[in-house]
Design an enzyme around this catalytic site. Structure first.
Site, PDB file in Angstrom:
ATOM      1  N   THR A 180       0.812  -1.226   0.000  1.00 20.51           N
ATOM      2  CA  THR A 180       0.000   0.000   0.000  1.00 20.51           C
ATOM      3  C   THR A 180       0.841   1.269   0.000  1.00 20.51           C
ATOM      4  OG1 THR A 180      -0.127   0.013   2.420  1.00 20.51           O
ATOM      5  CG2 THR A 180      -1.865  -1.165   1.229  1.00 20.51           C
ATOM      6  N   LYS A 181       2.154   1.150  -0.013  1.00 22.96           N
ATOM      7  CA  LYS A 181       3.018   2.315   0.094  1.00 22.96           C
ATOM      8  C   LYS A 181       3.433   2.825  -1.291  1.00 22.96           C
ATOM      9  CE  LYS A 181       2.916   2.249   4.559  1.00 22.96           C
ATOM     10  NZ  LYS A 181       2.190   0.990   4.816  1.00 22.96           N
ATOM     11  N   ASN A 182       4.166   3.948  -1.286  1.00 17.37           N
ATOM     12  CA  ASN A 182       4.565   4.608  -2.537  1.00 17.37           C
ATOM     13  C   ASN A 182       5.333   3.659  -3.457  1.00 17.37           C
ATOM     14  OD1 ASN A 182       3.909   6.447  -0.539  1.00 17.37           O
ATOM     15  ND2 ASN A 182       5.368   7.990  -1.184  1.00 17.37           N
TER      16      ASN A 182
END
Length: 226
Positions: A180-182
């Protein structure tokens, strides 16, 4: 529109995975681990980056390096992910939650100042949604009171404050590469170490209490590493 939670793909991933398999090194600390660590050290101008299995693991390592004892106090934001709080709990430290700046949803520096006691050892901040905390005020406070600062920059990879990368202000910075991160590796993280006095101990803790990293660098023989 930028879709949420769709990992970026450049087109070379399968080639790199095949190369890692061909190198017979898929457990970490292989060619690509070293490339990634080196890239981050150069890109973010930080003296040491250790890849971890998650952002949570990076936070756990950072807190372990603080040598907290039962009764020591850790100040942290009241709005954050659970790992920000569970890491200091492993050391039996006391958690002191403080309120937020409603404009940014980040920790309010003045609430940090109000919460400091003679038992305060560490301040953990979290840059919510890639938006930086007020690092000028926070750095003034931790320096004035000689406190250790940990940045939970799980959502702050490639973000900055006045041109300086998030995660490189305090003693330690923690990144996450969860899906879910960059930037995603499925699961993964990184510990940024801004003070070289922690380097060797961090490597030992990361290698489960051994100096295997020195062995990997050829600094100790496999029959003498501790």
């Amino acid at each position: 529109m930028i879709n949420f939670n769709i990992p970026p793909v450049t087109g070379n991933e399968l080639q790199y995975i095949q190369k890692a398999i061909g190198n017979r090194k898929i457990c970490g600390d292989g060619e690509f681990t070293k490339k990634c660590s080196q890239w981050m050290e150069e890109r973010f101008k930080v003296q040491k980056v250790l890849m971890t299995t998650s952002g949570t693991s990076a936070l756990d390592l950072a807190v372990m390096l603080c040598d907290l004892k039962e009764g020591d106090e850790v100040i942290l934001p009241s709005f954050t992910f659970s790992s920000t709080a569970t890491a200091p709990l492993l050391s039996q430290a006391s958690l002191v939650f403080v309120d937020l700046d409603p404009k940014t949803m980040n920790i309010d520096p003045e609430r940090i100042r109000e919460a400091i006691t003679d038992k305060t050892k560490v301040v953990i901040i979290m840059h919510y949604g890639g938006i930086s905390c007020d690092m000028d005020k926070i750095m003034d406070i931790v320096k004035e009171h000689n406190l250790i600062l940990i940045e939970d920059a799980a959502q702050g990879v490639m973000a900055s404050f006045k041109g300086k990368a998030l995660g490189t202000f305090g003693d330690f910075g923690c990144y996450s590469f969860h899906e879910t991160k960059n930037y995603s590796m499925g699961e993964g993280g990184a510990l940024l170490i801004n003070n070289p006095q922690y380097n060797e101990r961090a490597e030992i803790l990361r290698e489960k209490g051994t100096d295997r990293t020195k062995f990997n660098r050829g600094q100790v023989d496999k029959y003498t590493w501790v």
